[in-house]
Design a protein around this motif. Sequence first.
Motif, PDB file in Angstrom:
ATOM      1  N   UNK A  20      11.628  71.081   2.532  1.00  0.00           N
ATOM      2  CA  UNK A  20      12.589  69.978   2.463  1.00  0.00           C
ATOM      3  C   UNK A  20      11.868  68.624   2.460  1.00  0.00           C
ATOM      4  N   UNK A  21      10.831  68.516   3.277  1.00  0.00           N
ATOM      5  CA  UNK A  21      10.073  67.273   3.339  1.00  0.00           C
ATOM      6  C   UNK A  21       9.413  66.983   1.989  1.00  0.00           C
ATOM      7  N   UNK A  22       8.844  68.031   1.365  1.00  0.00           N
ATOM      8  CA  UNK A  22       8.222  67.840   0.065  1.00  0.00           C
ATOM      9  C   UNK A  22       9.254  67.458  -0.991  1.00  0.00           C
ATOM     10  N   UNK A  23      10.437  68.092  -0.921  1.00  0.00           N
ATOM     11  CA  UNK A  23      11.494  67.748  -1.874  1.00  0.00           C
ATOM     12  C   UNK A  23      11.924  66.299  -1.688  1.00  0.00           C
ATOM     13  N   UNK A  24      12.053  65.858  -0.412  1.00  0.00           N
ATOM     14  CA  UNK A  24      12.447  64.475  -0.138  1.00  0.00           C
ATOM     15  C   UNK A  24      11.398  63.509  -0.681  1.00  0.00           C
ATOM     16  N   UNK A  25      10.125  63.807  -0.431  1.00  0.00           N
ATOM     17  CA  UNK A  25       9.069  62.935  -0.923  1.00  0.00           C
ATOM     18  C   UNK A  25       9.090  62.837  -2.445  1.00  0.00           C
ATOM     19  N   UNK A  26       9.293  63.990  -3.118  1.00  0.00           N
ATOM     20  CA  UNK A  26       9.361  63.988  -4.580  1.00  0.00           C
ATOM     21  C   UNK A  26      10.530  63.137  -5.063  1.00  0.00           C
ATOM     22  N   UNK A  27      11.706  63.305  -4.408  1.00  0.00           N
ATOM     23  CA  UNK A  27      12.891  62.525  -4.781  1.00  0.00           C
ATOM     24  C   UNK A  27      12.634  61.041  -4.563  1.00  0.00           C
ATOM     25  N   UNK A  28      12.107  60.688  -3.410  1.00  0.00           N
ATOM     26  CA  UNK A  28      11.900  59.284  -3.057  1.00  0.00           C
ATOM     27  C   UNK A  28      10.878  58.626  -3.979  1.00  0.00           C
ATOM     28  N   UNK A  29       9.747  59.292  -4.198  1.00  0.00           N
ATOM     29  CA  UNK A  29       8.660  58.661  -4.945  1.00  0.00           C
ATOM     30  C   UNK A  29       8.860  58.672  -6.449  1.00  0.00           C
ATOM     31  N   UNK A  30       9.564  59.661  -6.978  1.00  0.00           N
ATOM     32  CA  UNK A  30       9.675  59.785  -8.421  1.00  0.00           C
ATOM     33  C   UNK A  30      11.064  59.469  -8.957  1.00  0.00           C
ATOM     34  N   UNK A  42      17.275  45.374   9.390  1.00  0.00           N
ATOM     35  CA  UNK A  42      17.253  45.043   7.972  1.00  0.00           C
ATOM     36  C   UNK A  42      15.877  44.804   7.401  1.00  0.00           C
ATOM     37  N   UNK A  43      14.835  45.130   8.138  1.00  0.00           N
ATOM     38  CA  UNK A  43      13.471  44.969   7.637  1.00  0.00           C
ATOM     39  C   UNK A  43      13.039  46.236   6.882  1.00  0.00           C
ATOM     40  N   UNK A  44      12.326  46.044   5.799  1.00  0.00           N
ATOM     41  CA  UNK A  44      11.962  47.146   4.900  1.00  0.00           C
ATOM     42  C   UNK A  44      10.832  47.975   5.508  1.00  0.00           C
ATOM     43  N   UNK A  45      11.066  49.291   5.624  1.00  0.00           N
ATOM     44  CA  UNK A  45      10.061  50.229   6.127  1.00  0.00           C
ATOM     45  C   UNK A  45       9.362  50.960   4.987  1.00  0.00           C
ATOM     46  N   UNK A  46      10.118  51.334   3.962  1.00  0.00           N
ATOM     47  CA  UNK A  46       9.565  52.040   2.798  1.00  0.00           C
ATOM     48  C   UNK A  46      10.331  51.618   1.553  1.00  0.00           C
ATOM     49  N   UNK A  47       9.631  51.611   0.437  1.00  0.00           N
ATOM     50  CA  UNK A  47      10.253  51.323  -0.850  1.00  0.00           C
ATOM     51  C   UNK A  47       9.550  52.161  -1.901  1.00  0.00           C
ATOM     52  N   UNK A  48      10.304  52.758  -2.807  1.00  0.00           N
ATOM     53  CA  UNK A  48       9.675  53.651  -3.783  1.00  0.00           C
ATOM     54  C   UNK A  48       9.125  52.866  -4.969  1.00  0.00           C
ATOM     55  N   UNK A  49       8.456  53.608  -5.869  1.00  0.00           N
ATOM     56  CA  UNK A  49       7.766  52.962  -6.987  1.00  0.00           C
ATOM     57  C   UNK A  49       8.745  52.276  -7.934  1.00  0.00           C
ATOM     58  N   UNK A  50       9.897  52.907  -8.179  1.00  0.00           N
ATOM     59  CA  UNK A  50      10.891  52.285  -9.056  1.00  0.00           C
ATOM     60  C   UNK A  50      11.360  50.957  -8.484  1.00  0.00           C
ATOM     61  N   UNK A  51      11.525  50.904  -7.155  1.00  0.00           N
ATOM     62  CA  UNK A  51      11.935  49.659  -6.507  1.00  0.00           C
ATOM     63  C   UNK A  51      10.896  48.566  -6.673  1.00  0.00           C
ATOM     64  N   UNK A  52       9.619  48.937  -6.554  1.00  0.00           N
ATOM     65  CA  UNK A  52       8.556  47.955  -6.733  1.00  0.00           C
ATOM     66  C   UNK A  52       8.511  47.442  -8.162  1.00  0.00           C
ATOM     67  N   UNK A  53       8.768  48.341  -9.127  1.00  0.00           N
ATOM     68  CA  UNK A  53       8.779  47.932 -10.533  1.00  0.00           C
ATOM     69  C   UNK A  53       9.903  46.934 -10.790  1.00  0.00           C
ATOM     70  N   UNK A  54      11.094  47.211 -10.239  1.00  0.00           N
ATOM     71  CA  UNK A  54      12.241  46.323 -10.449  1.00  0.00           C
ATOM     72  C   UNK A  54      12.013  44.981  -9.759  1.00  0.00           C
ATOM     73  N   UNK A  55      11.488  45.016  -8.553  1.00  0.00           N
ATOM     74  CA  UNK A  55      11.251  43.799  -7.776  1.00  0.00           C
ATOM     75  C   UNK A  55      10.056  43.026  -8.322  1.00  0.00           C
ATOM     76  N   UNK A  56       9.058  43.758  -8.843  1.00  0.00           N
ATOM     77  CA  UNK A  56       7.874  43.109  -9.398  1.00  0.00           C
ATOM     78  C   UNK A  56       6.854  42.712  -8.373  1.00  0.00           C
ATOM     79  N   UNK A  57       6.756  43.481  -7.273  1.00  0.00           N
ATOM     80  CA  UNK A  57       5.793  43.182  -6.215  1.00  0.00           C
ATOM     81  C   UNK A  57       5.026  44.453  -5.847  1.00  0.00           C
ATOM     82  N   UNK A  58       3.999  44.293  -5.028  1.00  0.00           N
ATOM     83  CA  UNK A  58       3.264  45.451  -4.527  1.00  0.00           C
ATOM     84  C   UNK A  58       3.912  45.959  -3.245  1.00  0.00           C
ATOM     85  N   UNK A  59       3.540  47.151  -2.844  1.00  0.00           N
ATOM     86  CA  UNK A  59       4.090  47.733  -1.630  1.00  0.00           C
ATOM     87  C   UNK A  59       3.735  46.893  -0.404  1.00  0.00           C
ATOM     88  N   UNK A  60       2.505  46.393  -0.378  1.00  0.00           N
ATOM     89  CA  UNK A  60       2.086  45.558   0.750  1.00  0.00           C
ATOM     90  C   UNK A  60       2.948  44.312   0.871  1.00  0.00           C
TER      91      UNK A  60
END
Length: 565
Positions: A20-30, A42-60
């Motif tokens: 289940x954890x692997x499935x969640x990671x696959x869903x979240x990241x891809x 309301x502070x961001x803990x995690x954001x996936x790659x699609x979110x970073x692409x839309x926002x236009x920033x790095x994960x850091x």
Amino acid sequence: MKRVETTMVFEQANSSFSELEQEYRSLFNQSPYMMIVVNATGHILRINHAGLCIWGVTETDALQKHLCSLFSLNVDDFLPHVLNGKVCTCEATINRGETRIQLRLVWIPSRINGEVVGAIIVGELNTPSDALSVDVNMYRLANEDPLTNLPNRRYFMHHLESELQRAKKQKQKLAVLFIDLDRFKYVNDTLGHLFGDRVLVKMAERLLAKLPNQSMIARMGGDEFVVLMSNICSKDEPLKLTEKLLKVIRESLVMDGYEFTLTGSIGIGLYPESGRDTEAILTSADAAMYRAKASGTNRVEFYDRRVNQEFYEYFHVENDLRKALDRGEFELYVQPQFHTTTGELCGEEVLVRWQHPTQGMIGPSKFISIAEETGLIVPIGEWVLREACKLKAKWIKAGFPKVPMSVNLSLKQFLQKNIVQTIEMILNETGLPPEYLDLEVTESVTVDLDRTLDVLNRLIQLGVRISLDDFGTGYSSLQYVGQLPIHELKIDQSFVKKIGDGKHGEAIISMIIHLGHSLQLKVIAEGVETKQQLAFLKNKGCDYVQGYYYSKPLTVDQYKQFLRV
């Protein structure tokens, strides 16, 4: 009985949880949708790659920022309801410079142990404009590996720089893990690049599923991946992760009817010990990886100053190795082989040594792995084969014992399309009767069993003998040995060394001898150094032996003198 059943239930539950954890990671990241995990404030803990692409920033840049810095909406209109267990939907806008991005958001309660601790926000683009689609696609092309969908080298270096700056300010440690798949090129050469690409995608999924929080993985190119672990407390953390990664890499792969196993080599660079900037720490991890690779497969090494020295020595050796063949710096050595029962000479193995112009004699442990990595093993191996056949033909005419001469055939040589024609041409050139040539191959040739069977059968039709070298050290030996048209099994010296130290190594030797004889094969043991080892092998019925107990590898002149005595 109940205890056993309870244990099985727990094991099944743990297995299900891992899946289940692997499935969640696959869903979240891809996922193609923006996915953000926030805490109760309301502070961001995690954001996936699609979110970073839309926002236009790095994960850091994104982590720990408040949602208000991303969406033009009043977060307090929705977050309190979600924290009370409700699902909410709304429209929102992201301002990227002059571009306004419209999204439809779904707010989902994030529960841990039954308690709502934050929210998971899923965002879908609302009829994106052509300009935005191009913008997002350009961002992904610049920052994402198109094969695995992992971040690419460019994105990783930017992310590493940001994490290093943060680590310096907060006086934290981080680790970079440089991962290389051992002998992956053989998969490409044998089964094709499209097949190899699918293997890389599968490996990327496996590695991604094992990453802890606050870690990221990127593909650097080819079969190389790199992992960044932020805010670590000790060397134990990256070491434990590498153990998990090496384990998941060597899990069997079954694709298109092929079943095979890969291994990995991992180098670890630590901040601040191994370097204080992006290039230094990445180079350190890369150097440690090369040292792990040179030490064998399925290994991990930490960077230290000695690794740095060896890293530079590696490239000096590679550079000199490219010139050595033209300069005639290689020499043949010969080690005799003997009947276990009678002690009579039964064969001889040809070995190669490198007479370096400034460093003197260099043994194979120093240069063979580099030759294999660079592909230089093919011309070097062909030179050894030709010179050995010349030598053996000359010795037969001179009246020396008519025993077979063993020559190692590297995997890269074996994978050459014209290998059978090359060996036939060398036999014709040198005039050596084929029955006096014994070609040693390793079980790694079974990466493509159908081709291997075809090549081996054609070689046997030429009249040469085939031995399976280093038997028992790989993963496919027991599965395929019965199908291979070979004459002899060679017990690796690592097992012979364990004779007298315990039952484990001795049991493996006994099994190999029994297996070989049941398949009507001869069995030879290498690395025999003591009377005790010889007595054990003789008692178990091993047919032939070689090693320092009888003779070390000798120069050609020394061996000729050995035969005359």
